[in-house]
Write a protein that holds these residues in place. Structure first.
Motif, short mmCIF file in Angstrom:
data_model
loop_
_atom_site.label_atom_id
_atom_site.label_comp_id
_atom_site.label_asym_id
_atom_site.label_seq_id
_atom_site.Cartn_x
_atom_site.Cartn_y
_atom_site.Cartn_z
N PHE A 25 -4.28 -10.06 8.22
CA PHE A 25 -4.06 -10.67 6.90
C PHE A 25 -5.31 -10.59 6.03
N LYS A 26 -6.41 -11.19 6.47
CA LYS A 26 -7.64 -11.14 5.67
C LYS A 26 -8.20 -9.73 5.60
N GLY A 27 -8.13 -9.01 6.70
CA GLY A 27 -8.68 -7.65 6.73
C GLY A 27 -7.98 -6.72 5.76
N SER A 28 -6.67 -6.87 5.62
CA SER A 28 -5.93 -5.99 4.70
C SER A 28 -6.25 -6.32 3.24
N TRP A 29 -6.37 -7.60 2.92
CA TRP A 29 -6.77 -7.99 1.57
C TRP A 29 -8.17 -7.48 1.26
N LEU A 30 -9.10 -7.61 2.21
CA LEU A 30 -10.47 -7.13 2.00
C LEU A 30 -10.50 -5.62 1.85
N SER A 31 -9.70 -4.92 2.64
CA SER A 31 -9.63 -3.45 2.53
C SER A 31 -9.16 -3.03 1.15
N LEU A 32 -8.13 -3.71 0.66
CA LEU A 32 -7.59 -3.36 -0.65
C LEU A 32 -8.58 -3.69 -1.76
N PHE A 55 -0.61 -5.13 5.53
CA PHE A 55 -1.10 -3.76 5.71
C PHE A 55 -0.01 -2.74 5.41
N SER A 56 1.20 -3.01 5.92
CA SER A 56 2.27 -2.02 5.76
C SER A 56 2.90 -2.08 4.37
N VAL A 57 3.15 -3.27 3.83
CA VAL A 57 3.84 -3.33 2.54
C VAL A 57 2.91 -2.89 1.40
N CYS A 58 1.59 -2.90 1.65
CA CYS A 58 0.65 -2.38 0.65
C CYS A 58 0.26 -0.93 0.94
N SER A 59 0.88 -0.33 1.96
CA SER A 59 0.64 1.08 2.30
C SER A 59 -0.85 1.40 2.37
N LEU A 60 -1.58 0.58 3.10
CA LEU A 60 -3.02 0.76 3.17
C LEU A 60 -3.43 2.02 3.93
N ASP A 61 -2.56 2.49 4.81
CA ASP A 61 -2.90 3.71 5.55
C ASP A 61 -2.97 4.93 4.64
N ASP A 62 -2.49 4.79 3.39
CA ASP A 62 -2.59 5.90 2.43
C ASP A 62 -3.96 5.95 1.74
N VAL A 63 -4.71 4.85 1.78
CA VAL A 63 -5.93 4.79 0.97
C VAL A 63 -7.19 4.53 1.79
N ILE A 64 -7.06 4.33 3.11
CA ILE A 64 -8.23 4.14 3.96
C ILE A 64 -8.10 5.02 5.20
N VAL A 65 -9.20 5.16 5.93
CA VAL A 65 -9.18 5.86 7.21
C VAL A 65 -8.88 4.83 8.28
#
Length: 373
Positions: A25-32, A55-65
């Motif tokens: 939860f916090k890690g995905s917000w910080l990543s974005l 992480f999934s609903v924000c499609s973070l795997d498209d913008v980070i490694v």
């Protein structure tokens, strides 16, 4: 500083940032947030902890490694850190739930304590300057149920496996700091962040009050509440994250945070009970139903009162909380309404908009305070 500085864009732009626990939860917000600042974000996590997830609903795997490995695997952690050569590290990887720690105490202790040691041990190989923010929890304090806020020098410890594991992680950080990174000219600079209870959109963790409520209410169901009279220092997830960013900036510059711990929580008068939290959420969601089942639960220790004193962050980092309790709830419920009621299952743009709005509000309130002095 939480009154957000526009210079953060220049500070983090094109910097390599490693976030452990980036799928949480916090890690995905910080990543974005960091990607929106132009950072090159790489994440290290064993898996996505919930379904759905921010992480999934924000499609973070498209913008980070995205690196998938167990933080307890020392060799794998060293390989990733050596390969990434980060400028900044934010360590959030953890088993993060109190109640789950009773079911899996060894997993909790090993992930939170040994996992922390593995990250720090890997950083000993780094030959470049790196600012490291180690995130633990307000649960690291041995909770005496005091009516005043805990200070950074108060006793650490825990009556449950999760709290104990966070106190253990802090001992690990101090050991590595004292043994390997204490010198003022150390290329690795480390600070510890302790935050109160965070809420916000995209949290679907088990046995957490906001996810439990919105999941039930979205299906027109009644939600069971364990401890409606328990008091917590509720804050939006962006509040402590801005504190983490403040610490990282300080560590990479004058470094007064080096080896220090900081609390990040709401104003002291903004502690509210679970009951008050639900009542405030009900103002933004129709047909709310809930049931007090506290007397029906198994006898497991759960803190009823917990406050943080954040004076040290105020004075050292010029950090301040931005949102009122009402604004925190409105922002949180607004996110879930967009997801559940507007059926927006691709939430990256909406989440970035909330981050930008937080930045704008923080800057305005900082300017107001400065002009009032």
């Amino acid at each position: 500083m939480n009154y957000f500085s526009s210079s953060y864009n220049a500070i983090f732009k094109d910097k390599v940032v490693l976030i452990t626990g980036h799928t949480g939860f916090k890690g995905s917000w910080l990543s974005l947030w960091l990607t929106s600042l132009g950072a090159k974000v790489e994440g290290l996590s064993i898996d996505v902890p919930t379904k759905p997830s921010n992480f999934s609903v924000c499609s973070l795997d498209d913008v980070i490694v995205d690196h998938r490995l167990d933080v307890r695997d020392s060799a794998a952690v060293k390989e990733v850190i050596y390969k990434v050569q980060p400028d900044y590290v934010f360590h959030l990887a953890a088993q993060a739930l109190v109640r789950s720690s009773y079911d899996s105490p060894l997993e909790t202790l090993s992930t939170n304590a040994i996992g922390t040691a593995n990250v720090l041990d890997a950083l000993r190989m780094i030959d470049k300057s790196v600012a490291v923010v180690m995130i633990t929890s307000d649960k690291a304090y041995y909770n005496e149920e005091w009516v005043w806020g805990y200070r950074e020098t108060d006793r650490l410890g825990g009556k449950d496996p999760y709290s104990a594991s966070k106190a253990m992680a802090e001992l690990v950080v101090d050991t590595y700091f004292q043994s390997f990174f204490k010198d003022s000219d150390s290329n690795v600079r480390i600070g510890i962040a302790r935050a109160g209870n965070v809420i916000g959109g995209g949290d679907w963790a088990k046995d957490r009050i906001v996810p439990d409520c919105v999941s039930a209410w979205s299906n027109n169901e009644c939600v069971d509440v364990r401890s409606p009279n328990s008091t917590r220092p509720w804050q939006h997830v962006l509040e402590p994250l801005s504190g983490y960013l403040s610490m990282a900036v300080d560590l990479s510059s004058d470094g007064k945070c080096h080896g220090e711990a900081y609390n990040f929580g709401p104003s002291m008068h903004q502690d509210h009970s679970v009951r008050e939290l639900i009542e405030e959420m009900a103002k933004h969601w129709k047909n709310v139903r809930w049931n007090d089942v506290g007397t029906l639960q198994e006898n497991r220790h759960e803190a009823r009162l917990l406050k943080l004193n954040c004076d040290k962050a105020f004075y050292d980092l010029d950090w301040r909380p931005v949102l009122t309790f009402e604004e925190t709830i409105q922002m949180t419920i607004g996110w879930y309404k967009e997801y559940y009621q507007n059926k927006n299952f691709l939430m990256r743009d909406f989440t970035i908009d909330q981050i930008k709005n937080f930045e704008i509000l923080a800057s305005k309130r900082r300017s107001f305070c400065e002009n009032s002095q």
